[in-house]
Every structure is written in structure tokens, then in C-alpha cells.
Design a protein around this motif. Structure first.
Motif, mmCIF file in Angstrom:
data_model
loop_
_atom_site.group_PDB
_atom_site.id
_atom_site.type_symbol
_atom_site.label_atom_id
_atom_site.label_comp_id
_atom_site.label_asym_id
_atom_site.label_seq_id
_atom_site.Cartn_x
_atom_site.Cartn_y
_atom_site.Cartn_z
ATOM 1 N N LEU A 109 55.179 18.139 86.461
ATOM 2 C CA LEU A 109 54.937 16.886 87.188
ATOM 3 C C LEU A 109 54.684 15.764 86.204
ATOM 4 O O LEU A 109 53.903 15.916 85.259
ATOM 5 N N MET A 113 64.463 19.608 91.937
ATOM 6 C CA MET A 113 63.916 18.349 91.431
ATOM 7 C C MET A 113 63.498 17.498 92.603
ATOM 8 O O MET A 113 64.093 17.577 93.679
ATOM 9 N N SER A 114 62.481 16.698 92.394
ATOM 10 C CA SER A 114 62.101 15.746 93.435
ATOM 11 C C SER A 114 61.553 14.488 92.791
ATOM 12 O O SER A 114 61.096 14.510 91.657
ATOM 13 N N TRP A 115 61.662 13.420 93.523
ATOM 14 C CA TRP A 115 60.987 12.172 93.139
ATOM 15 C C TRP A 115 59.806 12.009 94.082
ATOM 16 O O TRP A 115 59.985 11.885 95.290
#
Lengths: 143, 341, 651
Positions: free
Chosen positions: A15, A107-109
Motif C-alpha cells: 500500500l 491492483m487498485s487505486w
């Protein structure tokens, strides 16, 4: 893990400090509950996550790897998430190409304001990983 | 077709005038039909250079090795004979400051009307026969054997990478021989597309690759033959280590062992995946890794996969320009984002 | 392998915040078994005074060399515990936080599961701190001079505030004069004071201020360096007139044979190739527009030079570059009106009597082309029906700009009001979507325009307009009555959207500062750092950052100045020492890190990468890009990451 314990996917979650880690802090402050499968490793920037870290996590037995950064345009370092997106896209494509289940890498935003989204990202990931069972394709056979 | 005489003259000239200090090319090998890399330094040796379908070697590797020698000194350029693919590889090396443009004199040879053959295909086509020589002849290779000449259609014998050649004409050159014509029989990435059609699901892919990677004996031939693998120390090799004046004892003691050197499946995969990722945007498909692999792992597929992704997703073509930033050191605002939650 | 480390782990209960879900005693026990850990403690509130004292005592008693505090988010107490470690004689960088509250106890209920996760998080912090280096902040000297880019009201205000605080200021303006868009306005809302009357004295003050170096007709071409120590290359374009010698007699302009549109009057009038933008221009001097001039050569023309008695004209002036060293930069590059060409449906640029807001300002201005009379450009008649269209380009994500340009509601009310003052028997029609009049005295002003000045406000959009019988027929809808409206207008005024100026785009590129999705300059934080750019030492003021009116612009300019004054009042700046470090033996000089670095902090010297510690922000983009593990961020090295991954996976 003993034979009786039901399978719980182990996730390493990289993160970024400014957005996604802050977002997960917000999930905490808001007391939003989510599964404990993902153990966070806070990094300065998603752009600092080397593909080697992802491969290494699988090699060390992770069932899933999550990399989460700031939304495009919001990177504290301006461009880091652009770099992350390009590099890790290649990792994702390569994993899939060699027959590793695509759901194992994610993946993430997640912005600092998206505590609920962070919780949901983890929940979804855990749910998607469960049916896949333990990851043993890339896992080293060592202690 | 290439006028070998003209090439010899050129080589002799630049050695005579002292424009270059040496020329890297191919000469007749010591066994059978195969050519081998050679570095010559005198005009008299110019005649020994050859150009035939066994000039597989990417000579930029020879140049990289020259550079690593203690005798390497900046000064007059070294000339190197380069096919289209070799020239792309030189371009990448220059992009990475391995060489300055003025350190290398590129003698381009166009593969228009030629291309190199695949030894494995030849062995299947002429089992038990070792031809004495191979030559181009229009759309065929002519192999001279004890029993006479065999004329074999190019398509049957040509290396896959040549069948799919991205650019047979060396763009980067000081002088070039041969015509600027396309040579490809197949579109780029044809073998990759075939593989993807044959091995559709994740499970099938895994079945396939598992078999491949289990075979790897970690001889590192692929790494040794790759001109892009010029690092002093390989990040995924726990044995070799670059040590300099500023290397601390702690650094030596705490070398990261991302993976082990032993040939276990997981470590093999770790090695090959890392290698593929490190070659993304750099591999120009000279396919030397696949050629030298003693256990026939189709390494070209891995590298081609990422080359195609770079092209499709990022509009990036490795070896296109010296001035281009590296694939993974750059980005575009509209890089794919669909895979991100 | 014995690490020889002496790490202490301090597990906080946080009352019940952690202890209710995480078995803190078990976490402490587990950590006691970790390599290098020689002391563990758990305590109810580690951040309390007794808690912190206990940590200090433990550090001394056990001769600890490093500390892990497993508690809440590092955002809350990393500084607390690092300062505390320092108080005990440790280097503050040998203290790491393991977040087992926000990222664990608060988000999980199952005690066993939460405890297991807390152990992994703590173990990974122990592994990390085991390889942390003791570091000291990097000290950087400062240049007490400021570069202000843009000579509009924002740049003027910032420059004056900075100069009055005793700082040297270099004010760079692209145009031949200070003033920006504000100097083009006739009156300003809501008080209707004359724009020139309030701005001109400030322009004069700038030009006379001993601390301000004014560079008009100049552009910032390149900026390198870092906070406290920037170097800017400024292009001084030749004006071909010496401002010291010029007597402002206007003889040159009288004889100049070239006629071109006058930018200051937005093309409503013409000027000569040699001209002064307007009477109060600052610096008070003429400029010879090279692109319009017949040839800067007595053989070709040379009339102006011949007629200039003062001898102020010099055709041999050439562009020159000047390097200025500054400690901070204020970017005040302003806005442009959303291009006329983009609004074909409103006939702007096609029909002479369709004007934009700034052109209308010039028509209303006493110093304008009509000497303050509102006249139609086409036939110089007094318009009796004027239609004002708000949101021309704004708030239209599908076709034009998504954003609200913020000032148009107010200036349209002002336009309607001014028009009615000029033409009391005329009718002012205003098409609007909403009226946004938040601001001191703003709503009252709009109400006055409607009630006292009897402007007719129609809520709705104009669908089309076209020319017919010398009029402009405007077709629209009044959504409140549901009626279609047709007006035969004599003049139409478009409240065009505000967009970032081309100068803003150029400045962002030169300064390498980010822009938002709309192209305005990006502030470092939308709430808490509204005048800072993401790059330390570069500050934002005015409409370059987003649409705003004059009072807001002035406030932001003063705020930016205050930030700069604060920054440059320090004798030295300190920079985080967790920067990238090159392992020279591994570096091949491939330059990938150089390309990947968002801060231009890396360059090659003798074929190896070299990091400028002061520019480096420690993001790690270089490290993740390097194929040879030749560059890494101190205290976040791949070796540390490797061990943290191991710790997290019990590998």
C-alpha cells in the motif's frame, strides 16, 4: 497449516503511504470490517513496487498479491502510479500467460478518502481467491 | 542479396584507413557448415568474413564482451556486421549507454531475400545428415551435403524469428548492404498467436509451462548468450556478485536471495519470469536464448509475449530509437487502466 | 546468523482499542522470540507520558539500538515515538511503527485472526528496523530571492508582499506591460470601482520598488534546482526601445505604416507595429513588435527610428538570456478565455456583434475604443437589446469544460448593470443556469441588477443564434415558465469559460509541476495546501490554479507570499534523508532511473548514476525500475522489502 484448518488465502498488500495506506487507516477509523487475510506492507509509492517484490511474494507462498496506490493524477510523487501501472501490467500479463490464475494478482487505486473502497477491495480479493485454493505454482518448496 | 565482395572491400578499407580498430563479423566455423563470430583487426583478414544462413549469432554480444575486457579503451570505433535484428539490439544497447553511437561502426546486412535457418528444423528435414554448407537461393536454402545439393524451401527451414521478421533491414547503420525489402513470411508474433490458440485456458497454459520450466537445468546459457544480459551481477543469481570499491561488508553478507540457484521448478520460474520482465522493452527477438537452450524451452514465447504487450498496450517498439526512454522508465497517460480496481 | 541487533518492541494496548481485539501480550511474547529483539513491553497507553518514559528507560536499561512501537497509524505517532527515541539517545530513524490499530484491531473482530495479523505486521516492522540506518536530516542553504512568474494582479500582489517583507523579487511577465487581464476590466464587481484606478498604483509601486526587478516582455525558459536553490533562465525579448530614453511622445507610432489588431483591446481596435499597449502601461515605454515590423532595417522602413528625437529606438537589440538564482517560485500565470473557436453555436468570431466578456469590458471602459460608450462593433449604433449568455463553455462536460468558471455570474450581472447605466432605455437579457453569487455583497449586487437595473434574467440555455435583418436572433428557453424565447438582439455577450492560460501550460512544463485534469496547476493538497505545488519551493497564485475572482486571487497571492516568506526566513532548510543511493559497482549507467525519476534528481557522472539528495523525495521509482538493483532508497531497500515479505508470509 494443519489439515483441519479451512483454507484462508494469504495476501501481501503493498500500500502506498499517501493514499491507500491512509485509506486503510480511514477504514479503521470508520470501523469498517473486512477479512484479515491481507497483511499490509506500506511503501512510499506504488511506483516503488518492483515487479520483483510481486514475484517474490508469490515465491514465498502468497496466495494473492495486492498493489494499491493513489488514483491516476493524484500521486504524491506526481508520476509514481503511472510507472506502477505500466510495470505491473506487464507482470500481470506474464503471470496470466504462464498459467497463473489472473485473480491472484490485483491492483487498485484507493485514495485516502476511500476507506470503504479499501475494505471492499480486500473483501472482493479474498472472495476471488478462495475458489482458487493455495497457490503452489510459484511457491518455493522450502520451510 | 548481399554482394560479399563489396562487403569485404568495405571491411578492408575501413581497417586500412584506420577508421575502425577492429571488425566483428562471422567466419567459417571449424566444424560443418556453421559460421562463427570473429573479431579481425587487419585488412588481410577481410576475406575471411562470410555471410550465409548460419550467421545466427547476434554479434552485438561479441561487442558487449569486447567492452567488458580490460583491454577495452575508448577511441576508434569497432565495426560490427549486423542483421536487422542485431542492429535493433545495438540500438537498445546504445539507448542504455552501453555504447555511444560513435563507438560502433555498424555494417548493416539486410536479410531481404535471406534469413537464417533453424538447426533443429534442418536436423528434422535432413535427419542424420550434416551439410557442409548452406546458402541462400531465392525462396530456398541450398544445403550442400556429401550426396549433392538439397534445395529446401525457405519456409521449411527458416528460423521462426526470421519468418516473422519485424524489420530485415538494419535501420541503424554506417553502411548497409542488400536491399531494403521486407522479408517476413508471417506477421510478427505468429508463433505466439499459434501458441495462444492452442493453449487457451489458464490450466492448459500452466500444464505447458510447468513442463517447460521443470526441464530447465539452470545452465544460464540463455543469459550468457543474451546481449541484454550484460549486468555485472544478476539479481536472481545468488552466486555471482559485483563488488566494487564502495561495496560494504554488510552488502556482501546481505546479498538478497530472491531465488535460489538450484534447479527447482519454483526457482526456475522465478528466474525465467524475472528474465522476461527484465527484457521487456529491450528484447528485440534475436531468439538466441531459444537457440542455445539445451533442453529446448521455448523462451521466445515469453519474450515475444511482453514485446507484443509493449507494442499493443504502450505503443512501444524495442530497438526503434536510441533516444527513446526505456519501456519501464516511461509511461503514457492512456496506458491501460482497465485491470485496476 | 546473529544480527547483533538490540531491538526493543513496545506493544500498545491503546486502552481497549487494540487490546480488546488483539492479544497484545501474545504479540509481545512472539516478538521476544524474533532475532535481534532483546526487550519487549506492553503498556496500556504507550503514547502517554508514563508510556513514553517507560520506552526511554527500556532503551537505556537494555542499551537498545532500535525500537519498534506497535500501536496506531504512523500518521499519528511516528513523530512522537521518533522524538522519544531521540530523547533517549537513539537516532530517530531507528524507530519504526507497526500499525496494529487502524490496519488491524479496528477492522477485525476475531481475536485469534487479528492477533495473528498483528504479529505479522509487528514482525515485518522488526525486520525492517533491523536494517534501518541512522540518518540525519540534510541541511540545505537558501537563496533569499523569489521568482514571480506572471504580472497580473496575482503576480503583482505576491511581488509587493514579498518585497515589502524584505525579499528580493524577480517579476517576469510575458507581455510588454504589467496588468494582466485585470487592467482590461472597466469596473469590478460588486463595488463597481474602476479597475485601472485600483491596479495602476500597484503597477507603479512594483516598477519603483527597490526590491523588485521587473522583467517584462520576458519568458522563463528553464528552471533547475530545488527548494531554496533554483536557477532560472529567463529570455529577455528585445523591445527595440530603450525605456529609459523613451519620452512617450508617440511620434514613432504616428509614422509606423503597419496596422495590426490591438491585443489589449481584444482586436476591437488596431495598433501599429511600434506601440504602447495602453497609456498607463508599466514599464512606461514603447515596444516594437518584431513580428509585425516591416524589417527592423532603415532600408526597408526605418520611419520610427528617423522620427524618434530621443534616439530611444535601436534595431540592433537581440534576445538575451539571463540566469537568476532564487530560493522559491510563485507561479501566477493566469487564465485565458475558453477559445472562441470552440463555441461555434454562439457565433463567436463569426458575427461581429457577438462579443466575449473581456471585449464588453473594453466597450464599457472610459479608456476603451468607444471611450466608454456601448456601441455595436458592426455599425457603431447603440444596442437596445443585449443578450448575455452565462456558462458559455462552462459546466458542459459533454461538449466543453466541466468546471464552473466561478466569476461569470457576477461579471454578467455587472455587465448587465453597466449596460443599463450606459443605455437606460435598453433591455438586458441574461440567460443563466444557476446564479452562483457566494461572496461578500455579491448576492445583493445580483439582486440590484435584477431589481434596480431591471435586467431580465431567464433561466435556461440558448439553443441557437443567427443573424437576421441586422439583428442577432437568439433562440432559447425559459425553463421557469416553460416558454420558448426568441429575442432579436443587437448584441450578444458570452460569458466564456475561464481556462488555464497557455502560459500556465508552459510554466507547468518548465517547472515540472503537476496540472489537474482540467489543466489548472495542481495544488499539493486540495484542502490543506492550497497554495503549494507538489514541488517544494514552488507556490501557486491566482487563476492559474483554478477560476477565482480578484479578491480571492489577491488573498491567494498574499498567502503564497506568506508561505515563501516563512520558507525563506529559515537560515537553512532541512530535507528528509531517506533518499535514493546508488550502488556504484552495480550501476551500468543505462539511465533508466534518470528517466523514471519524477524530480530530475538523478544524473549520470562518469557513466554512473548520481542522486541529488536535495531533489530526491525517496519515492523509489528509480529502484523499482533499475534492472540491476543498483539504486535503492535508504531505509526502504529491496533487502528490507524482501525480509518484510518473508515476515508477512512466515517464510
Amino acid at each position: 497449516m494443519s489439515a483441519q484448518t479451512p483454507y484462508e488465502p494469504k495476501i501481501v498488500a503493498f500500500l502506498c503511504k499517501w493514499c491507500s495506506s491512509a485509506g486503510s487507516d480511514l477504514a479503521g477509523v470508520s470501523r469498517i470490517q473486512y477479512p484479515a487475510n491481507a497483511t499490509p506492507i506500506t511503501v512510499a509509492c506504488s511506483g516503488g513496487v518492483s515487479p520483483q517484490f510481486v514475484l517474490s511474494a508469490f515465491h514465498k507462498g502468497a496466495d494473492g498479491v495486492l498493489v494499491s496506490g493513489c488514483h491516476i493524477g493524484d500521486c504524491h510523487y506526481m508520476e509514481g502510479n503511472f510507472h506502477a501501472r505500466r510495470k505491473l501490467y506487464l507482470v500481470k500479463e506474464l503471470l496470466e500467460f504462464t498459467g497463473v490464475e489472473p485473480d491472484r494478482f490485483r491492483m487498485s487505486w484507493v485514495s485516502a478518502a476511500e476507506g470503504a473502497k479499501f475494505a471492499q477491495v480486500v473483501r472482493d480479493f479474498v472472495e476471488d481467491l478462495r475458489p482458487l485454493g493455495p497457490q503452489d505454482k510459484l511457491k518455493a518448496e522450502r520451510p | 542479396m548481399i554482394d560479399l565482395g563489396a562487403l569485404h572491400t568495405q571491411v578492408r578499407d575501413i581497417l586500412e584507413t584506420g577508421e575502425v580498430r577492429a571488425v566483428v563479423g562471422w567466419r567459417r566455423g571449424s566444424r560443418g557448415m556453421l559460421a562463427e563470430p570473429v573479431t579481425i583487426a587487419t585488412p588481410e583478414e577481410a576475406e575471411t568474413l562470410v555471410w550465409d544462413p548460419t550467421c545466427f549469432h547476434n554479434l552485438s554480444l561479441t561487442l558487449v564482451e569486447e567492452r567488458k575486457k580490460p583491454s577495452w579503451r575508448p577511441g576508434k570505433p569497432i565495426a560490427v556486421v549486423a542483421k536487422g535484428c542485431d542492429a535493433r539490439s545495438l540500438t537498445v544497447l546504445m539507448q542504455e549507454n552501453c555504447f555511444r553511437r560513435d563507438e560502433v561502426y555498424v555494417i548493416g546486412v539486410s536479410c531481404a531475400g535471406s534469413g537464417v535457418l533453424d538447426e533443429r528444423k534442418l536436423a528434422q528435414r535432413l535427419p542424420g545428415v550434416e551439410p557442409d554448407s548452406a546458402a541462400f537461393d531465392g525462396d530456398a536454402f541450398v544445403c550442400a551435403t556429401a550426396g549433392g545439393e538439397d534445395r529446401i524451401p525457405a519456409r521449411e527451414l527458416m528460423a521462426d524469428r526470421c519468418l516473422e521478421c519485424r524489420d530485415a533491414h538494419p535501420k541503424l547503420n554506417n553502411v548497409v548492404f542488400g536491399e531494403a525489402q521486407p522479408r517476413a513470411f508471417d506477421p510478427p508474433f505468429a508463433a505466439l498467436a499459434r501458441f495462444e490458440q492452442e493453449q487457451v485456458g489458464v490450466a492448459e497454459r500452466w500444464q505447458f509451462w510447468q513442463r517447460q520450466f521443470e526441464r530447465c537445468i539452470r545452465c544460464f546459457a540463455c543469459r550468457s548468450v543474451c546481449p541484454m544480459c550484460y549486468c555485472e551481477e544478476c539479481v536472481v543469481d545468488s552466486i555471482n556478485m559485483a563488488v566494487g570499491a564502495d561495496t560494504t561488508a554488510a552488502e556482501k553478507a546481505n546479498r538478497i536471495r530472491w531465488i535460489e540457484r538450484s534447479a527447482s521448478r519454483a526457482d526456475n520460474i522465478g528466474y525465467h519470469m524475472t528474465r522476461a520482465l527484465h527484457l521487456a522493452g529491450r528484447c528485440i527477438d534475436c531468439a538466441e536464448c531459444e537457440r542455445v537452450c539445451p533442453v529446448n524451452i521455448p523462451l521466445r514465447l515469453l519474450n515475444n509475449k511482453l514485446e507484443r504487450e509493449a507494442r499493443v498496450a504502450f505503443g512501444y517498439e524495442p530497438g526503434a530509437s536510441i533516444d527513446l526512454p526505456a519501456l519501464v522508465a516511461s509511461f503514457r497517460d492512456d496506458d491501460p487502466n482497465h485491470f485496476i480496481r | 546468523m546473529s544480527s547483533g541487533k538490540r531491538t526493543g518492541v513496545f506493544v500498545c494496548h491503546c486502552g481497549n482499542n487494540i487490546a480488546a481485539t488483539v492479544d497484545v501480550v501474545k504479540v509481545a511474547q512472539e516478538m521476544a522470540g524474533e532475532e535481534g529483539v532483546v526487550c519487549t513491553k506492553d503498556y496500556v497507553y504507550m503514547c502517554s507520558d508514563p508510556g513514553q518514559k517507560a520506552v526511554i528507560e527500556a532503551i537505556k536499561e537494555n542499551r537498545l539500538d532500535s525500537v519498534v512501537v506497535t500501536c496506531c497509524s504512523p500518521n499519528l505517532h511516528e513523530k512522537t515515538f521518533r522524538d522519544n527515541a531521540k530523547a533517549a539517545g537513539l537516532n530517530s530513524f531507528t524507530c519504526e511503527i507497526a500499525n496494529i490499530r487502524e490496519q488491524c484491531s479496528w477492522v477485525h473482530k476475531d481475536r485469534g485472526v487479528a492477533t495473528a495479523k498483528a504479529i505479522k505486521i509487528s514482525r515485518s516492522a522488526v525486520r525492517r528496523v533491523g536494517r534501518n540506518q541512522a540518518l540525519e536530516p540534510i541541511a540545505v542553504g537558501v537563496t533569499r530571492r523569489v521568482l514571480v512568474i506572471g504580472g497580473g494582479i496575482a503576480g503583482i500582489q505576491a511581488s509587493l508582499d514579498l518585497a515589502n517583507a524584505g525579499l528580493d523579487v524577480v517579476l517576469v511577465e510575458k507581455q510588454a506591460t504589467l496588468g494582466g487581464h485585470m487592467i482590461q476590466l472597466s469596473e469590478t464587481f460588486p463595488t463597481l470601482d474602476c479597475s485601472q484606478c485600483i491596479l495602476s498604483p500597484k503597477m507603479v509601486e512594483v516598477s519603483r520598488h527597490p526590491k523588485i526587478t521587473l522583467m517584462t516582455y520576458s519568458e522563463v525558459q528553464e528552471v533547475s534546482g530545488y527548494v531554496g536553490n533554483f536557477k532560472a533562465r529567463i529570455l529577455r525579448k528585445p523591445t527595440f526601445v530603450d525605456p529609459e530614453t523613451c519620452k512617450l511622445c508617440d511620434d514613432c507610432s504616428q509614422v509606423c505604416p503597419v496596422v495590426v489588431p490591438n491585443e489589449y483591446e481584444l482586436g476591437l481596435t488596431a495598433r501599429r507595429a511600434i506601440y504602447i499597449p495602453f497609456a498607463q502601461a508599466m514599464p512606461a515605454s514603447y515596444t516594437l513588435d518584431e513580428s509585425a515590423c516591416l524589417g527592423l532595417n532603415p532600408i526597408v522602413c526605418g520611419k520610427c527610428k528617423d522620427v524618434c528625437e530621443a534616439g530611444a529606438i535601436n534595431y540592433d537589440m537581440r534576445p538575451r538570456s539571463e540566469i537568476v538564482e532564487v530560493g522559491a517560485v510563485v507561479v501566477a500565470t493566469g487564465f485565458d478565455l475558453y477559445g472562441q473557436d470552440n463555441l461555434g453555436e454562439y457565433g463567436h468570431g463569426k458575427y461581429e456583434d457577438v462579443l466575449d466578456g473581456l471585449q464588453f469590458e473594453r466597450l464599457c471602459s472610459a479608456s476603451g475604443p468607444t471611450k466608454g460608450k456601448v456601441l455595436r462593433p458592426s455599425d457603431h449604433s447603440e444596442p437596445k437589446d443585449v443578450v448575455f449568455i452565462q456558462c458559455a463553455g462552462s459546466r458542459d462536460p459533454a461538449q466543453h469544460c466541466a468546471w464552473c468558471s466561478k466569476i461569470c455570474c457576477m461579471y454578467t450581472a455587472k455587465h448587465a448593470s453597466l449596460y443599463k447605466h450606459h443605455v437606460p432605455d435598453g433591455r438586458a437579457w441574461v440567460f443563466y443556469i444557476d446564479i452562483r453569487s457566494g461572496g461578500k455583497g455579491y448576492e445583493e449586487f445580483v439582486q440590484r441588477t435584477m431589481e434596480n437595473d431591471e435586467a431580465i434574467y431567464l433561466r435556461g440555455r440558448v439553443s441557437r443564434l443567427y443573424r437576421e435583418n441586422g439583428k442577432i436572433r437568439v433562440l432559447g428557453t425559459d425553463t421557469l415558465s416553460g416558454q420558448n424565447v426568441e429575442i432579436d438582439a443587437d448584441m450578444v455577450v458570452l460569458a466564456l469559460a475561464m481556462q488555464p492560460s497557455t502560459g500556465t501550460a508552459e510554466a507547468a512544463k518548465v517547472l515540472k509541476i503537476g496540472r489537474d485534469k482540467d489543466g489548472f496547476l495542481a495544488e499539493a493538497h486540495p484542502k490543506l495546501k492550497p497554495v503549494e505545488s507538489v514541488t517544494a519551493g514552488i507556490f501557486l497564485a491566482g487563476t492559474a490554479q483554478g477560476p477565482k475572482d480578484i479578491p480571492e486571487t489577491v488573498a491567494q497571492a498574499s498567502a503564497a507570499a506568506a508561505k515563501v516568506i516563512g520558507l525563506l526566513s529559515q537560515p537553512q532548510l532541512s530535507h528528509a534523508p531517506t533518499v535514493a543511493r546508488v550502488r556504484k559497482a552495480h550501476c551500468t549507467g543505462c539511465e533508466m532511473c534518470v528517466d523514471a525519476c519524477p524530480y530530475d534528481a538523478i544524473h549520470l557522472a562518469n557513466g554512473k548514476a548520481v542522486v541529488n539528495d536535495v531533489l530526491c523525495e525517496g519515492c523509489g521509482a528509480c529502484s523499482a525500475t533499475c534492472l540491476r538493483a543498483a539504486i535503492e532508497v535508504i531505509n526502504a531497500t529491496p533487502l528490507q522489502m524482501n525480509e518484510m515479505i518473508e515476515a508477512v508470509l512466515n517464510f
